[in-house]
Design an enzyme around this catalytic site. Structure first.
Site, PDB file in Angstrom:
ATOM      1  N   ARG A  46      48.794  41.791  32.550  1.00 52.80           N
ATOM      2  CA  ARG A  46      47.785  40.954  32.729  1.00 52.80           C
ATOM      3  C   ARG A  46      46.052  40.840  31.678  1.00 52.80           C
ATOM      4  NH1 ARG A  46      44.569  44.368  34.272  1.00 52.80           N
ATOM      5  NH2 ARG A  46      43.233  42.610  35.078  1.00 52.80           N
ATOM      6  N   GLY A  47      45.454  40.601  32.372  1.00 52.95           N
ATOM      7  CA  GLY A  47      44.275  40.204  31.758  1.00 52.95           C
ATOM      8  C   GLY A  47      44.106  39.115  30.213  1.00 52.95           C
ATOM      9  N   ALA A  48      43.443  38.128  30.008  1.00 54.24           N
ATOM     10  CA  ALA A  48      43.826  37.526  29.750  1.00 54.24           C
ATOM     11  C   ALA A  48      44.093  37.623  27.763  1.00 54.24           C
ATOM     12  CB  ALA A  48      42.005  35.963  29.420  1.00 54.24           C
ATOM     13  N   GLN A 197      42.721  44.683  41.878  1.00 57.46           N
ATOM     14  CA  GLN A 197      43.155  44.841  40.370  1.00 57.46           C
ATOM     15  C   GLN A 197      41.494  45.885  40.153  1.00 57.46           C
ATOM     16  OE1 GLN A 197      43.154  41.983  41.205  1.00 57.46           O
ATOM     17  NE2 GLN A 197      44.503  40.896  39.751  1.00 57.46           N
ATOM     18  N   ASP A 238      38.984  34.098  31.844  1.00 59.00           N
ATOM     19  CA  ASP A 238      40.621  33.424  31.332  1.00 59.00           C
ATOM     20  C   ASP A 238      40.320  32.329  30.563  1.00 59.00           C
ATOM     21  OD1 ASP A 238      40.761  35.649  34.017  1.00 59.00           O
ATOM     22  OD2 ASP A 238      42.544  35.812  32.740  1.00 59.00           O
ATOM     23  N   ASN A 247      37.992  32.517  35.310  1.00 60.62           N
ATOM     24  CA  ASN A 247      37.751  34.337  35.954  1.00 60.62           C
ATOM     25  C   ASN A 247      38.295  34.525  36.752  1.00 60.62           C
ATOM     26  OD1 ASN A 247      37.552  37.046  33.948  1.00 60.62           O
ATOM     27  ND2 ASN A 247      36.543  37.515  36.297  1.00 60.62           N
TER      28      ASN A 247
END
Ligand code: MRU
Length: 341
Positions: A46-48, A197, A238, A247
Site C-alpha cells: 500500500r501507499g502510492a 496505518q 495519493d 490523501n
C-alpha cells in the site's frame, strides 16, 4: 530493507505483508495477477509510490507467467493483466502510472523483439521504477529537510514512510533526511482510523529508526495544535490534481486545523503522484467495506447492520497547502511550474 521486489527464483513479486505489522515482519511471494490484486486490495502492499512499483512488477509478472511464445499473444496477455491491475484501487494515481510505464516499455520494442525480450523489458522497467523510487525519495527528503529546524515537532497522518514506498519514504523521508543532517525532530503520528496505518506502520517505522514518536488518536490533533505542540504538518499524497491533494481520510481535517492555528501544512510527494490533467471532481475516491469500521478483528464494535460510510481518502483544496515537497523542489500552490509529470 525494501518493501517490494522481484524474486527471480520463483518469478514472483516479493513484498512485506504490511497487514501483520507491527506484530511481525513477514514477507510473501505473489505469483499471480489475482494474488497481486488481492495483496493491493487488502493493503498487504500500500501507499502510492509502493503501488507504482507494484503496478510495474505486476506487468512483469504477467509477462513472466504467460505461456505465450508469440510476441503478439504475449502482449495480449499483458494488456489484459494491466487492465485488471490498474482497476485494483482507483485513487492513488501511481498504480496506473507504474502499469502504464511498464506497458510502454514493451510497446516501444514490440516490433523487433521476441517473447523473452519482451519479458526482460517489462522486468527491467519495473526494476528501474523501483530503484528510481528510492533515489527520488532521497532527493525529495533532502529538499524537504531544508524546511525543518532543529527541535521541530511534526504531525503526520497515515503512513508515508518507507513502507509506503520502495524505501525511505516521502513525508517520513523528509523527517529521516533532517535527522540524518543532525537535526532533532520528533513526530506526532495520528493512528489513522479505520485501518491504523499510523499506529501499526508509522509508529513502528519511526521506533525502528529511533526517531521520537508519540502516537495520538486522529481526534486529538486539534487539541495539540491549539496547545502549540506542533511546528509543521507533513503528509504524503495519493494524487495531486490541479486543485486538490488526495490523501488518507482525515488529511483534510488536519489541513483545516493547521490553517486555523497558523501551522504550515506540507505535502511530500514525487512528481509521479501529480495528475494535473484532472480536477478534484473527476477523481474516484475508493470506498471500502463497512466491517472495517464496524469490526476490529474478532470484536464487533458497532451493531452488525448499522449503515457505514467508509471513504479511504479525502481531498484537501490546494489553497490549504503551504507547499508541495518534490524531488524537483518545493512548489507553493497555486504556482506549479510544470505541466504534468
Ligand atoms: O490506503 P493506503 O494505506 O494505501 O493509503 C496511503 C496513504 O494515504 C499515504 O499517505 C499516501 O499513499 C502517500 S504514501 C507516500
Amino acid at each position: 530493507m525494501r518493501t517490494i521486489w522481484w524474486d527471480a527464483e520463483s518469478r514472483a513479486v516479493g513484498m512485506i505483508d504490511q497487514t501483520h505489522l507491527p506484530e511481525r515482519l513477514e514477507d510473501i511471494l505473489v505469483g499471480s495477477i489475482d494474488g497481486l490484486c488481492e495483496a493491493i486490495q487488502s493493503l498487504r502492499v500500500r501507499g502510492a509510490p509502493a503501488l507504482g512499483a507494484a503496478g510495474a512488477y505486476g506487468v512483469a509478472l504477467a509477462a513472466a507467467r504467460s505461456g505465450a511464445t508469440d510476441p503478439a499473444a504475449l502482449l495480449d496477455d499483458v494488456r489484459e493483466a494491466a487492465g485488471v491491475i490498474r482497476a485494483a484501487r482507483p485513487t492513488a494515481v501511481n498504480l496506473s502510472w507504474g502499469v502504464d510505464r511498464a506497458v510502454k516499455a514493451i510497446d516501444e520494442i514490440k516490433e523487433s523483439a521476441d517473447a523473452d525480450e519482451i519479458r526482460a523489458a517489462a522486468l527491467a522497467e519495473a526494476e528501474l521504477i523501483a530503484g528510481e523510487d528510492v533515489s527520488i525519495n532521497k532527493a525529495l527528503g533532502e529538499v524537504g529537510a531544508s524546511l525543518l529546524e532543529d527541535g521541530d515537532v511534526v504531525l503526520t497522518h497515515c503512513n508515508a514512510g518507507r513502507l509506503a514506498c520502495v524505501d525511505w519514504g516521502t513525508a517520513l523521508g523528509v523527517i529521516r533526511s533532517a535527522v540524518a543532517q543532525g537535526k532533532k525532530i520528533s513526530v506526532y503520528a495520528c493512528e489513522t482510523r479505520p485501518l491504523f496505518q499510523g499506529s501499526r506502520l508509522t509508529a513502528w517505522e519511526l521506533s525502528e529508526d529511533n526517531i521520537p514518536v508519540t502516537l495520538i488518536c486522529d481526534s486529538m490533533a486539534g487539541m495539540i495544535m491549539r496547545q502549540g505542540k506542533i511546528d509543521k504538518v507533513i503528509v504524503g499524497a495519493d494524487r495531486i490534481t490541479k486543485d486538490a491533494v488526495f490523501n488518507k481520510i482525515g488529511t483534510y481535517t488536519h489541513a483545516v486545523l493547521a490553517k486555523a492555528h497558523g501551522i504550515p501544512f506540507y505535502v511530500a510527494a514525487p512528481i509521479s503522484t501529480f495528475d494535473l490533467a484532472h480536477s478534484e471532481e473527476e477523481v474516484e475516491i475508493e470506498e471500502r467495506g463497512a466491517d472495517e469500521i464496524r469490526r476490529l478483528g474478532d470484536r464487533q464494535l458497532a451493531p452488525p447492520e448499522v449503515r457505514v460510510y467508509n471513504p479511504a481518502f479525502d481531498a484537501t483544496p490546494i489553497d490549504l497547502v503551504t507547499g508541495i515537497i518534490t524531488e524537483r523542489g518545493i512548489y507553493r500552490p497555486p504556482e506549479i511550474p510544470f505541466k504534468n509529470r
